[in-house]
Design an enzyme around this catalytic site. Structure first.
Site, mmCIF file in Angstrom:
data_model
loop_
_atom_site.group_PDB
_atom_site.id
_atom_site.type_symbol
_atom_site.label_atom_id
_atom_site.label_comp_id
_atom_site.label_asym_id
_atom_site.label_seq_id
_atom_site.Cartn_x
_atom_site.Cartn_y
_atom_site.Cartn_z
ATOM 1 N N GLY A 23 0.789 -1.218 0.000
ATOM 2 C CA GLY A 23 0.000 0.000 0.000
ATOM 3 C C GLY A 23 0.829 1.279 0.000
ATOM 4 O O GLY A 23 2.012 1.265 -0.276
ATOM 5 N N LEU A 70 0.265 3.711 -2.190
ATOM 6 C CA LEU A 70 0.593 3.515 -3.604
ATOM 7 C C LEU A 70 1.260 4.730 -4.232
ATOM 8 O O LEU A 70 0.936 5.869 -3.920
ATOM 9 C CB LEU A 70 -0.683 3.190 -4.393
ATOM 10 N N HIS A 82 3.827 1.199 -8.086
ATOM 11 C CA HIS A 82 2.729 0.240 -7.935
ATOM 12 C C HIS A 82 1.751 0.340 -9.115
ATOM 13 O O HIS A 82 1.277 -0.682 -9.635
ATOM 14 C CB HIS A 82 1.932 0.537 -6.659
ATOM 15 N N GLY A 103 8.215 -5.508 -8.937
ATOM 16 C CA GLY A 103 9.046 -4.415 -9.438
ATOM 17 C C GLY A 103 10.531 -4.739 -9.351
ATOM 18 O O GLY A 103 10.993 -5.336 -8.378
#
Ligand code: AMP
Length: 299
Positions: free
Chosen positions: A47, A49, A53, A167
Site C-alpha cells: 500500500g 501507492l 505500484h 518491481g
C-alpha cells in the site's frame, strides 16, 4: 464519505473496485471468472501507492481479465526495530488509485486473516540468494525474505493468479520469488517490471515519505551513484564504476550499507562485465528512511 470496508460492493467485470477482507470472499469472487477461463493477474503491495505500484497494476490490466491487488503490510518481513509501526498507510487513497489504475479486486486482509494465532509454517528460499545484500544478518537478514516468501506463497494460494507482477526496484526480492516459484512449482508466471523513478531519478518508494526536504535532495545521490556505476562499467571497468558511485554517495554524505555488483539471478558477486546482465545494488540510510535501489546493466 469513507468506503464501506466490510462488504463486496461490486463484482469483477463491473466498474469499480471491490474491497475484500476475507480469503473466503476473495475465493468466492474469483470462482466464476476462473471457471470461465478468464486470466487472473495479482499485484502484491504493502500500500501507500505510488506510480511504481500503478505501473504494475496497469500492466496487469493490459494483460489479464481480472486484476487483483493485495494490500497488506506484512509484519513477518519486518525485523525488530524496523519501521512496521510507522509504515505509511492510507487505505482510502489506495483504493481510489487502484480503481483508477484498473484493479477489479483489492484484497486487504487483517493480520489475523493471514496469520492466525497458532500460525507456524514458513516458506524459505535457502542459500546465498537470501543471505547476501538485504539478507545479510547485519542488515535485514534472511528472516526478511522468509517473511516475503511466506506471504507471497499464501497470496499465490489465495488468489491462484495466472500472472503475478513485481518491481525491479526490489531486485533481490524478485529473484527470491522467481526461485520460490521454480522450486515449489507454483503455476504462476512472474513478471518483473522496470523501476519507476521521480523526475530527478529517485526510485519511487512508499518509504520516501520518511524523507524531510533536505534528505529528499540528498537521496537522489543513490540513483546518481548507480548511473555512475553503469557509465564506468560501460566505459570498461566495473570496479572504476563502483568507485565513481562511492564518490557520488560520499559527496552527499551518504554511507551505503552495501554497494555491490552481483549476478541478478544467483546474487553471486561479479567483478567485471561478463557478457551477462550485472546487477549493481545499493542500500543506504538517508535521514529517517532506509532506501534501496539498483541498476541492471545489460551487455
Ligand atoms: P511494496 O508496496 O513496496 O511492497 O511494493 C509492492 C510492489 O511494487 C513490489 O513488487 C515492488 O518491487 C514494486 N515497486 C515498489 N517500488 C517500485 C518502483 N519504484 N518501480 C516499480 N515497482 C516498484
Amino acid at each position: 464519505m469513507k468506503p464501506d470496508l466490510s462488504t463486496v460492493d461490486t463484482l469483477p467485470g463491473t466498474p469499480g473496485v471491490s474491497l475484500l477482507r476475507a480469503k473466503s470472499a476473495l475465493r468466492a469472487a474469483l470462482a466464476e471468472p476462473r471457471r470461465e477461463g478468464r486470466t487472473i493477474g495479482l499485484v502484491p503491495t504493502m500500500g501507500y501507492l505510488h506510480d511504481g505500484h500503478l505501473s504494475l497494476l496497469r500492466a496487469a490490466r493490459g494483460e489479464c481479465d481480472v486484476v487483483v491487488m493485495s494490500l497488506f503490510v506484512n509484519p513477518t518481513q519486518f525485523g525488530p526495530g524496523e519501521d512496521l509501526d510507522r509504515y505509511p498507510r492510507d487505505e482510502e487513497r489506495d483504493l481510489r488509485l487502484a480503481d483508477e489504475a484498473g484493479a477489479d479486486l483489492v484484497y486487504a486482509p487483517p493480520v489475523e486473516e493471514v496469520y492466525p494465532h497458532d500460525f507456524s509454517t514458513a516458506v524459505e528460499v535457502g542459500g546465498s540468494l537470501t543471505s547476501v545484500l538485504d539478507g545479510d544478518a547485519a542488515r535485514r537478514g534472511p528472516s526478511h525474505f522468509r517473511g516475503v516468501t511466506t506471504v507471497v506463497a499464501k497470496l499465490f494460494n489465495a488468489v491462484q493468479p495466472d500472472v503475478a507482477y513485481f518491481g525491479q526496484k526490489d531486485a533481490q526480492q524478485a529473484a527470491v520469488i522467481r526461485r520460490m516459484v521454480r522450486d515449489l512449482d507454483f503455476p504462476v508466471n512472474v513478471e518483473v517490471l522496470p523501476t519507476v523513478r521521480e523526475p530527478d531519478g529517485l526510485a519511487m518508494s512508499s518509504r520516501n515519505a520518511y524523507l524531510d526536504p533536505e534528505d529528499r535532495e540528498r537521496a537522489v545521490a543513490l540513483s546518481r551513484a548507480l548511473r555512475a556505476a553503469e557509465e564506468g562499467a560501460r566505459a570498461g571497468s566495473l570496479a572504476a564504476g563502483l568507485d565513481a558511485a562511492h564518490r557520488e554517495l560520499d559527496a552527499a554524505g551518504i554511507e551505503p550499507e552495501y554497494l555491490e555488483a552481483r549476478d541478478p539471478e544467483l546474487m553471486e558477486p561479479v567483478a567485471e562485465l561478463n557478457g551477462r546482465p550485472v546487477l549493481v545494488a545499493v542500500a543506504a540510510r538517508v535521514g529517517g528512511a532506509r532506501l534501496i535501489d539498483n541498476v541492471l546493466i545489460r551487455p
